[in-house]
Design an enzyme around this catalytic site. Structure first.
Site, mmCIF file in Angstrom:
data_model
loop_
_atom_site.group_PDB
_atom_site.id
_atom_site.type_symbol
_atom_site.label_atom_id
_atom_site.label_comp_id
_atom_site.label_asym_id
_atom_site.label_seq_id
_atom_site.Cartn_x
_atom_site.Cartn_y
_atom_site.Cartn_z
ATOM 1 N NE ARG A 152 -3.427 -2.315 2.891
ATOM 2 C CZ ARG A 152 -3.092 -3.465 3.473
ATOM 3 N NH1 ARG A 152 -1.866 -3.627 3.950
ATOM 4 N NH2 ARG A 152 -3.966 -4.440 3.580
ATOM 5 C CE LYS A 176 -5.807 -1.006 5.232
ATOM 6 N NZ LYS A 176 -7.156 -1.264 4.678
ATOM 7 C CG HIS A 246 -5.539 0.697 -3.813
ATOM 8 N ND1 HIS A 246 -4.745 0.637 -2.683
ATOM 9 C CD2 HIS A 246 -6.645 -0.039 -3.528
ATOM 10 C CE1 HIS A 246 -5.356 -0.082 -1.751
ATOM 11 N NE2 HIS A 246 -6.502 -0.499 -2.246
ATOM 12 N NE ARG A 249 -3.305 -3.594 -1.479
ATOM 13 C CZ ARG A 249 -2.657 -4.316 -0.568
ATOM 14 N NH1 ARG A 249 -1.340 -4.413 -0.619
ATOM 15 N NH2 ARG A 249 -3.318 -4.955 0.390
ATOM 16 C CG HIS A 272 -5.826 -8.713 1.310
ATOM 17 N ND1 HIS A 272 -6.000 -8.984 -0.019
ATOM 18 C CD2 HIS A 272 -5.743 -7.368 1.411
ATOM 19 C CE1 HIS A 272 -6.026 -7.846 -0.703
ATOM 20 N NE2 HIS A 272 -5.872 -6.859 0.147
ATOM 21 C CE1 TYR A 281 -6.149 -4.330 -3.030
ATOM 22 C CE2 TYR A 281 -8.282 -5.105 -2.293
ATOM 23 C CZ TYR A 281 -7.244 -4.223 -2.191
ATOM 24 O OH TYR A 281 -7.286 -3.217 -1.264
#
Length: 300
Positions: A152, A176, A246, A249, A272, A281
């Protein structure tokens, strides 16, 4: 109470500032709505109030993804408030999120990605002043790393120089929720990074600290600068869609699957927690699915 919830999201759950702002903004919107209809106190909120709030937003044009996020934020808030004794019960426990249409996001194909990167490499050779050449080496390294690793933009700008293991071709990434993972880099990305790190001292100032990528003012690079950079790089390819980091990605995940990688490995690389997110994705072509079926099914 909203401020205390924001501290909980930031300090205990490790959510990004963007997510914290979104959740607290949604709660402010909820309690403003409830105050207008005479139900402004958190302890007085019912499940029917919450459903009415979401229904009103749907009627005024809010899309399903927005409604799903707002429902998730409200559930998190009331569960936290009940668990910590700030409220006697959790009225949002049975609140359901609206189903979101799972549309495949746009992406670039392999040739478009190659042409964008070739264009950045050519710009390095064209640069005359040494500072300009250093900046273009940085731009090339950033786009190469984004496409090679699928990280990211927030993860990229948070990289430090000691996060790179040149010998093993690995990059340590803080994702994250403070979750750390390691992603591999290919030879082109490693070469681009080496080229940038050789000239990094020309742009870096004391404010940069150990930041791997620095902006033109010498401090850690801003995510907005990276987004503009990627848009320019892809915009230079005539038939490529207008995408930001993105989009790279998505492309990385798609191209790995097209090349034969399994979905679980791609999930790990992207960081993820849910395999369903990884599936969203990816763009797996019908040809690849047909070949996989023909190779694997006993009755193909």
């Amino acid at each position: 109470m909203i401020a205390a919830f924001a501290d909980h999201l930031r300090l205990e759950r490790g959510l990004s500032p963007h997510t914290v702002r979104a959740y607290t903004g949604d709660l402010t919107h909820l309690f403003s709505h409830l105050a207008r209809v005479g139900e402004g106190e958190p302890g007085e909120v019912t499940l029917a109030d919450l459903r009415t709030w979401l229904a009103n937003q749907h009627a005024t044009g809010a899309d399903r993804a927005t409604l799903q996020r707002r429902a998730a934020g409200v559930r998190a808030f009331f569960a936290w408030a009940a668990r910590t004794g700030r409220l006697p019960s959790d009225p949002a426990q049975a609140l359901r999120s609206p189903r979101v249409d799972r549309r495949l996001p746009p992406t670039v194909d392999v040739d478009q990605a190659r042409r964008a990167l070739d264009g950045l490499a050519a710009r390095v050779e064209e640069a005359e002043p040494e500072d300009e050449r250093a900046a273009r080496r940085r731009d090339l390294a950033i786009v190469e790393v984004l496409y090679a690793s699928g990280i990211r933009v927030s993860e990229l700008v948070g990289l430090d120089t000691d996060d790179l293991d040149t010998q093993r071709g690995l990059l340590r990434v803080m994702g994250k929720g403070g979750k750390q993972r390691t992603v591999p880099l290919g030879a082109p990305a490693l070469r681009a990074l080496d080229g940038w790190l050789d000239v990094r001292p020309r742009l870096a100032r004391a404010a940069a600290g150990r930041a791997m990528f620095v902006g033109d003012r010498g401090a850690r690079i801003d995510p907005r600068v990276v987004r503009r950079m990627v848009h320019r790089a892809l915009g230079a390819v005539p038939d490529a869609p207008d995408l930001g980091p993105h989009g790279l990605r998505h492309a990385m995940a798609t191209h790995l699957l097209e090349g034969g990688a399994d979905l679980r490995s791609v999930q790990e690389l992207l960081g993820h927690s849910s395999l369903a997110t990884t599936q969203l994705y990816t763009h797996v072509s019908g040809d690849r699915l047909r070949k996989a079926y023909q190779q694997a099914h006993p009755r193909a």
